[in-house]
Design an enzyme around this catalytic site. Structure first.
Site, PDB file in Angstrom:
ATOM      1  N   THR A   1       7.947 -22.780  -1.818  1.00 61.41           N
ATOM      2  CA  THR A   1       8.614 -23.246  -0.593  1.00 61.41           C
ATOM      3  C   THR A   1       7.622 -23.224   0.571  1.00 61.41           C
ATOM      4  O   THR A   1       7.122 -22.162   0.933  1.00 61.41           O
ATOM      5  CB  THR A   1       9.829 -22.347  -0.250  1.00 61.41           C
ATOM      6  OG1 THR A   1      10.583 -22.164  -1.440  1.00 61.41           O
ATOM      7  CG2 THR A   1      10.687 -22.955   0.830  1.00 61.41           C
TER       8      THR A   1
ATOM      9  N   TYR B   1      -2.876  -3.564  -4.125  1.00 61.51           N
ATOM     10  CA  TYR B   1      -3.601  -4.787  -3.753  1.00 61.51           C
ATOM     11  C   TYR B   1      -3.374  -5.246  -2.324  1.00 61.51           C
ATOM     12  O   TYR B   1      -4.064  -6.116  -1.826  1.00 61.51           O
ATOM     13  CB  TYR B   1      -3.313  -5.920  -4.750  1.00 61.51           C
ATOM     14  CG  TYR B   1      -1.934  -6.547  -4.618  1.00 61.51           C
ATOM     15  CD1 TYR B   1      -0.816  -5.880  -5.088  1.00 61.51           C
ATOM     16  CD2 TYR B   1      -1.761  -7.797  -4.037  1.00 61.51           C
ATOM     17  CE1 TYR B   1       0.441  -6.449  -4.963  1.00 61.51           C
ATOM     18  CE2 TYR B   1      -0.503  -8.370  -3.919  1.00 61.51           C
ATOM     19  CZ  TYR B   1       0.592  -7.689  -4.382  1.00 61.51           C
ATOM     20  OH  TYR B   1       1.840  -8.234  -4.265  1.00 61.51           O
TER      21      TYR B   1
ATOM     22  N   GLY C   1       6.870 -18.666  -8.315  1.00 60.08           N
ATOM     23  CA  GLY C   1       6.412 -19.804  -7.510  1.00 60.08           C
ATOM     24  C   GLY C   1       5.003 -20.229  -7.926  1.00 60.08           C
ATOM     25  O   GLY C   1       4.209 -19.388  -8.354  1.00 60.08           O
TER      26      GLY C   1
ATOM     27  N   GLN D   1      -3.667 -13.527  -7.411  1.00 57.83           N
ATOM     28  CA  GLN D   1      -2.773 -13.314  -8.551  1.00 57.83           C
ATOM     29  C   GLN D   1      -3.108 -14.154  -9.798  1.00 57.83           C
ATOM     30  O   GLN D   1      -2.352 -14.154 -10.762  1.00 57.83           O
ATOM     31  CB  GLN D   1      -1.344 -13.603  -8.119  1.00 57.83           C
ATOM     32  CG  GLN D   1      -0.897 -12.696  -7.000  1.00 57.83           C
ATOM     33  CD  GLN D   1       0.600 -12.568  -6.956  1.00 57.83           C
ATOM     34  OE1 GLN D   1       1.201 -11.915  -7.792  1.00 57.83           O
ATOM     35  NE2 GLN D   1       1.213 -13.202  -5.989  1.00 57.83           N
TER      36      GLN D   1
ATOM     37  N   ASP E   1       2.479 -20.826  -6.362  1.00 57.68           N
ATOM     38  CA  ASP E   1       1.398 -20.445  -5.441  1.00 57.68           C
ATOM     39  C   ASP E   1       0.403 -19.470  -6.073  1.00 57.68           C
ATOM     40  O   ASP E   1      -0.672 -19.249  -5.540  1.00 57.68           O
ATOM     41  CB  ASP E   1       1.977 -19.797  -4.170  1.00 57.68           C
ATOM     42  CG  ASP E   1       2.890 -18.635  -4.488  1.00 57.68           C
ATOM     43  OD1 ASP E   1       3.757 -18.790  -5.363  1.00 57.68           O
ATOM     44  OD2 ASP E   1       2.735 -17.571  -3.861  1.00 57.68           O
TER      45      ASP E   1
ATOM     46  N   ILE F   1       7.071 -21.124   4.684  1.00 58.59           N
ATOM     47  CA  ILE F   1       7.774 -19.858   4.801  1.00 58.59           C
ATOM     48  C   ILE F   1       7.088 -18.851   3.881  1.00 58.59           C
ATOM     49  O   ILE F   1       6.789 -19.139   2.745  1.00 58.59           O
ATOM     50  CB  ILE F   1       9.296 -19.999   4.461  1.00 58.59           C
ATOM     51  CG1 ILE F   1      10.033 -18.689   4.717  1.00 58.59           C
ATOM     52  CG2 ILE F   1       9.553 -20.476   3.047  1.00 58.59           C
ATOM     53  CD1 ILE F   1      10.289 -18.422   6.153  1.00 58.59           C
TER      54      ILE F   1
ATOM     55  N   SER G   1       8.160  -8.535  -4.900  1.00 57.35           N
ATOM     56  CA  SER G   1       7.945  -7.362  -4.046  1.00 57.35           C
ATOM     57  C   SER G   1       8.924  -7.401  -2.869  1.00 57.35           C
ATOM     58  O   SER G   1       9.312  -6.396  -2.342  1.00 57.35           O
ATOM     59  CB  SER G   1       6.492  -7.280  -3.569  1.00 57.35           C
ATOM     60  OG  SER G   1       6.147  -8.437  -2.882  1.00 57.35           O
TER      61      SER G   1
ATOM     62  N   TYR H   1       2.316  -7.722 -14.939  1.00 58.80           N
ATOM     63  CA  TYR H   1       3.672  -7.860 -15.471  1.00 58.80           C
ATOM     64  C   TYR H   1       3.770  -7.331 -16.904  1.00 58.80           C
ATOM     65  O   TYR H   1       4.859  -7.132 -17.428  1.00 58.80           O
ATOM     66  CB  TYR H   1       4.063  -9.344 -15.517  1.00 58.80           C
ATOM     67  CG  TYR H   1       4.461  -9.963 -14.203  1.00 58.80           C
ATOM     68  CD1 TYR H   1       3.749  -9.740 -13.035  1.00 58.80           C
ATOM     69  CD2 TYR H   1       5.566 -10.817 -14.142  1.00 58.80           C
ATOM     70  CE1 TYR H   1       4.118 -10.333 -11.842  1.00 58.80           C
ATOM     71  CE2 TYR H   1       5.942 -11.423 -12.947  1.00 58.80           C
ATOM     72  CZ  TYR H   1       5.210 -11.180 -11.804  1.00 58.80           C
ATOM     73  OH  TYR H   1       5.580 -11.768 -10.638  1.00 58.80           O
TER      74      TYR H   1
ATOM     75  N   ASP I   1     -13.958  15.892  26.816  1.00 52.69           N
ATOM     76  CA  ASP I   1     -12.945  16.190  25.797  1.00 52.69           C
ATOM     77  C   ASP I   1     -12.551  17.666  25.881  1.00 52.69           C
ATOM     78  O   ASP I   1     -12.807  18.449  24.976  1.00 52.69           O
ATOM     79  CB  ASP I   1     -13.524  15.849  24.403  1.00 52.69           C
ATOM     80  CG  ASP I   1     -12.514  16.039  23.287  1.00 52.69           C
ATOM     81  OD1 ASP I   1     -11.311  16.087  23.582  1.00 52.69           O
ATOM     82  OD2 ASP I   1     -12.942  16.136  22.120  1.00 52.69           O
TER      83      ASP I   1
HETATM   84  C1  SPV Z   1     -11.333  13.664  18.147  1.00 48.07           C
HETATM   85  O1  SPV Z   1     -11.658  12.541  17.714  1.00 48.07           O
HETATM   86  O2  SPV Z   1     -11.003  13.846  19.312  1.00 48.07           O
HETATM   87  C2  SPV Z   1     -11.360  14.833  17.246  1.00 48.07           C
HETATM   88  C3  SPV Z   1     -12.297  14.878  16.131  1.00 48.07           C
HETATM   89  O3  SPV Z   1     -10.625  15.758  17.522  1.00 48.07           O
HETATM   90  S1  SPV Z   1     -13.705  15.708  16.678  1.00 48.07           S
HETATM   91  O4  SPV Z   1     -14.339  14.902  17.702  1.00 48.07           O
HETATM   92  O5  SPV Z   1     -14.565  15.877  15.518  1.00 48.07           O
HETATM   93  O6  SPV Z   1     -13.318  17.005  17.211  1.00 48.07           O
HETATM   94 MG    MG Z   2      -9.972  15.777  19.498  1.00 50.75          MG
END
Ligand code: SPV
Ligand code: MG
Length: 434
Positions: free
Chosen positions: A125, A46, A93, A101, A95, A128, A12, A78, A207
């Site tokens: 190794t 995963y 490796g 895995q 590991d 690391i 990866s 694989y 808010d």
């Molecule tokens: C917030 O987390 O501020 C959001 C989501 O805007 S809500 O509170 O549902 O408006």
């Molecule tokens: Mg909000």
């Protein structure tokens, strides 16, 4: 040289280190090396997606002198690639004999047996690993341009992207570091939600946009200083259209991956309030102009604009929501957040069912605050690809702090609460200073 043996190495290589070079060198001694490079999707099945995307990882690997060819490995297993190539050797490796895995390894052995191929397992190794290097990166911080694109990459490699509310650096660090194992798979949060509700509440403000964008961006920068995961910014209705380019510039500069704007106008009121009297929704075409403005002012197309539809919140129906989704999508929105304050996801699922059939369909976002019983698997089944847990960390912290304060008042000393809270030593060591 004819008849060179075929050697397969699955990698990866999020961050390449000498351990990988050692494996490839040994593989090259055995024959011609094909690297099966795990795609972002295969890795996301995963653990967290790698820092670099598939294309960039491929450029690095195909320029290593021990590597003949690079092909995508689309699954953790694989087996499909082994059946395709039928290599004489697989090199990995040692590991992987235990842990996540183990099963992948036994499938490799079983498959190789079909054509008498061999599994070669050089000693791992020590000291690391990509994880050690990743932690170093976290200490240094990440560049904004790397972080911005991460959300889009997550959306294209995971069934559902899981975002959790963060209102300061400590909550950001919880999201950054917390990892659990479920059925041998690493489960963690993919990123942070900078919520207007919890950012305001933390600062003792309602808010209603009392906290201006400068204050919001200052909180955001605190989180950015100590984390590397993507952040989605809640911008209420985005404010004045004329001011949007400056907000976008600040957000991109800080490394935010997405802005969510809601289609409401007038004094902002939180959407979860029961009483939505006086809450007005913007005209869809006017709101679409804001979306277009963001699209034309962002520096990178990786920075996403997510349009939040409030039709259900203000009591309008499905048709209004669908009409808006079409308009917002055509205006350039990268995703739609369909908000709801119902106890069940019924209305948002009805919306998704219809919108999925549209030629203008774009990814859907859910905020399951009131319908918290919904499981992620049901969101996936109904066409949602991003889930935002919008306020849980603040709601967890407040009663815990209040309890501690109450206990000190009740007992007239701190001893009783000492046993229920983390030690001073732990809090000192929480943030290292070296
Ligand atoms: C917030 O987390 O501020 C959001 C989501 O805007 S809500 O509170 O549902 O408006
Ligand atoms: Mg909000």
């Amino acid at each position: 040289m004819k008849n060179k043996k075929k050697v397969y190495v699955g990698l990866s290589v999020d961050i390449i280190h000498e351990g990988h070079i050692n494996i490839l060198k040994i593989a090259n001694k055995l024959g011609e090396v094909t690297v099966g490079l795990l795609t972002d999707e295969a890795i996301a099945s995963y653990k967290n997606i790698p820092h670099l995307d598939y294309k960039r990882r491929k450029i690095i690997i195909q320029n290593i002198k021990y590597v003949k060819k690079v092909i995508p490995q689309n699954t953790l297993s694989y087996v499909p690639n082994l059946n395709l190539i039928k290599p004489d050797y697989v090199v990995h490796g040692d590991d992987w004999k235990t842990g996540v895995q183990k099963k992948t390894r036994s499938d490799v052995i079983k498959t190789l047996k079909k054509w008498s191929g061999k599994l070669i397992e050089p000693k791992y190794t020590k000291n690391i690993s990509s994880t050690i290097i990743k932690n170093k990166i976290l200490e240094i911080g990440t560049l904004p341009q790397n972080r911005v694109s991460r959300l889009k990459r997550l959306l294209s490699s995971k069934k559902i992207v899981r975002i959790l509310e963060s209102h300061n650096s400590l909550t950001g660090l919880i999201i950054e570091k917390l990892k659990i194992q479920k059925n041998n798979i690493d489960v963690e949060f993919d990123g942070m939600w900078s919520s207007s509700l919890t950012d305001s509440a933390t600062k003792g403000k309602p808010d209603n946009s009392s906290l201006d964008f400068s204050a919001r961006i200052s909180s955001l920068n605190d989180m950015m200083d100590s984390t590397t995961k993507p952040l989605v910014f809640d911008a209420d209705n985005g404010g004045q259209i004329e001011h949007l380019p400056f907000l976008i510039r600040s957000l991109e500069r800080s490394g935010a991956s997405a802005i969510i704007i809601e289609d409401k106008i007038g004094l902002k009121k939180n959407s979860l309030f029961k009483d939505q009297k006086g809450t007005k929704q913007d005209k869809p075409n006017i709101f679409a102009k804001k979306i277009k403005k963001i699209c034309s002012s962002r520096q990178s197309n990786d920075f996403m604009v997510i349009a939040r539809i409030e039709s259900f919140i203000v009591g309008k129906g499905l048709n209004d929501a669908l009409k808006r989704a079409e308009i917002y999508s055509k205006a350039g929105a990268d995703a739609i957040l369909i908000h709801s304050k119902e106890k069940t996801p019924k209305e948002i699922f009805a919306f998704a069912q219809k919108f999925r059939k549209s030629k203008n369909f774009i990814p859907l976002v859910s905020v399951p605050s009131t319908y918290s019983k919904v499981y992620e698997k049901d969101l996936i089944k109904n066409g949602f690809s991003l889930v935002i847990y919008a306020n849980q960390l603040l709601r967890a912290a407040y009663p815990a702090m209040q309890n501690a304060a109450k206990s000190i008042l009740e007992k007239s000393r701190a001893f009783e609460i000492d046993k229920k809270i983390i030690s001073i030593k732990e809090i000192i060591n929480l943030i290292k200073n070296d």
